[in-house]
Scaffold this active site. Sequence first.
Site, mmCIF file in Angstrom:
data_model
loop_
_atom_site.group_PDB
_atom_site.id
_atom_site.type_symbol
_atom_site.label_atom_id
_atom_site.label_comp_id
_atom_site.label_asym_id
_atom_site.label_seq_id
_atom_site.Cartn_x
_atom_site.Cartn_y
_atom_site.Cartn_z
ATOM 1 N N ASP A 36 44.480 43.814 50.579
ATOM 2 C CA ASP A 36 43.377 43.280 50.072
ATOM 3 C C ASP A 36 42.518 43.741 51.136
ATOM 4 O O ASP A 36 42.865 43.724 51.920
ATOM 5 C CB ASP A 36 42.867 42.533 49.414
ATOM 6 C CG ASP A 36 42.300 41.784 48.628
ATOM 7 O OD1 ASP A 36 42.663 41.945 47.373
ATOM 8 O OD2 ASP A 36 40.469 41.699 49.147
ATOM 9 N N ASN A 86 45.402 49.324 42.681
ATOM 10 C CA ASN A 86 44.689 48.537 41.540
ATOM 11 C C ASN A 86 42.934 48.482 41.968
ATOM 12 O O ASN A 86 42.622 47.827 41.097
ATOM 13 C CB ASN A 86 45.636 47.341 41.427
ATOM 14 C CG ASN A 86 44.946 46.026 40.993
ATOM 15 O OD1 ASN A 86 44.550 45.766 40.079
ATOM 16 N ND2 ASN A 86 44.468 45.215 41.552
ATOM 17 N N TYR A 151 30.893 53.525 37.637
ATOM 18 C CA TYR A 151 31.906 52.898 36.620
ATOM 19 C C TYR A 151 33.123 53.039 35.419
ATOM 20 O O TYR A 151 33.802 54.034 36.122
ATOM 21 C CB TYR A 151 32.056 51.135 36.503
ATOM 22 C CG TYR A 151 33.394 50.516 36.285
ATOM 23 C CD1 TYR A 151 34.036 50.228 37.818
ATOM 24 C CD2 TYR A 151 33.423 50.234 35.446
ATOM 25 C CE1 TYR A 151 35.466 49.433 37.659
ATOM 26 C CE2 TYR A 151 35.478 49.901 34.501
ATOM 27 C CZ TYR A 151 36.168 49.217 36.577
ATOM 28 O OH TYR A 151 37.010 48.638 36.044
ATOM 29 N N LYS A 155 36.600 55.641 36.320
ATOM 30 C CA LYS A 155 37.693 55.238 35.738
ATOM 31 C C LYS A 155 37.899 56.434 35.111
ATOM 32 O O LYS A 155 39.259 56.607 35.021
ATOM 33 C CB LYS A 155 37.261 53.955 34.906
ATOM 34 C CG LYS A 155 37.453 52.540 35.767
ATOM 35 C CD LYS A 155 38.457 52.689 36.735
ATOM 36 C CE LYS A 155 38.351 51.315 37.370
ATOM 37 N NZ LYS A 155 40.244 51.636 38.304
ATOM 38 N N ILE A 184 39.870 41.301 30.648
ATOM 39 C CA ILE A 184 40.298 40.741 31.347
ATOM 40 C C ILE A 184 40.375 39.520 31.996
ATOM 41 O O ILE A 184 38.940 39.414 32.936
ATOM 42 C CB ILE A 184 42.199 41.315 32.363
ATOM 43 C CG1 ILE A 184 42.581 42.865 31.276
ATOM 44 C CG2 ILE A 184 42.876 40.414 32.487
ATOM 45 C CD1 ILE A 184 42.519 42.527 30.145
#
Length: 250
Positions: A36, A86, A151, A155, A184
């Site tokens: 991270d 991720n 975005y 993606k 989410i």
Amino acid sequence: MKLKNKIALITGAGAGIGEATAKLFAQQGAKVVVADRNIEQAQAVADAIGEQAVAVQADVANAEQVKAMVEAAVGHFGALDILVNNAGFGTLGTVVTLDEDTWDQVVDVNLKGVFLCSKYAIPEIVRRGGGAVVNLASTISVVGIKDRAAYVAAKGGVAALTRAMALDHALEGVRVNSVAPGVIASSYYDRMFEQVADPVAFKKGLEARSPLNKMGEPTDIANMILFLASDDSSFATGAMFTVDGGYTAW
């Protein structure tokens, strides 16, 4: 123990889907590299997992840091079987309202980051005899959303890059798939709840995007990532698996 004796590198693992995936992988027997940009969050996740995990700081948009991250993973655990791309973030803006720097940041982290991490990790996975790469795409890879131009573009690129990588590395024993989450529950939305005038109405709007009328949980996505990283999905490659509560079925 679906991942017994496997070694996994997970980016953006300091919170949300990445954190849930790191913990689930460890429960399933994997040794986990918790990567991270925020090393404090990464270390907290690694500490919660225990000796099966190590924390590494890296900005996935920085080639030198990514190379060092992969080297640290292999140096600590000796090999690499699984990569979960991720790390990512989004921001508001159309092609008219976005400034160039913001566009570059969003594309660099979400799309270039997948390229860089895969560039350095796949040779290690091949050296191990094969394994799996799981990329985090999004439902907006196929349906779009207003005021998220960078975005959506990034993606969509992740979904397309997944297919290209799957073809390029199939005969090397590397399966490459993507997961497309819907809405989410995460710290991202927690921050938005603090900023909007009516958090209750805002949350109801998010829930209403799904025919199930609820937001998903990070574990919902982590379970799909586990499936794609394990031998349970041994004949799956080049595909995008949507986990969105039915959002794209409307």
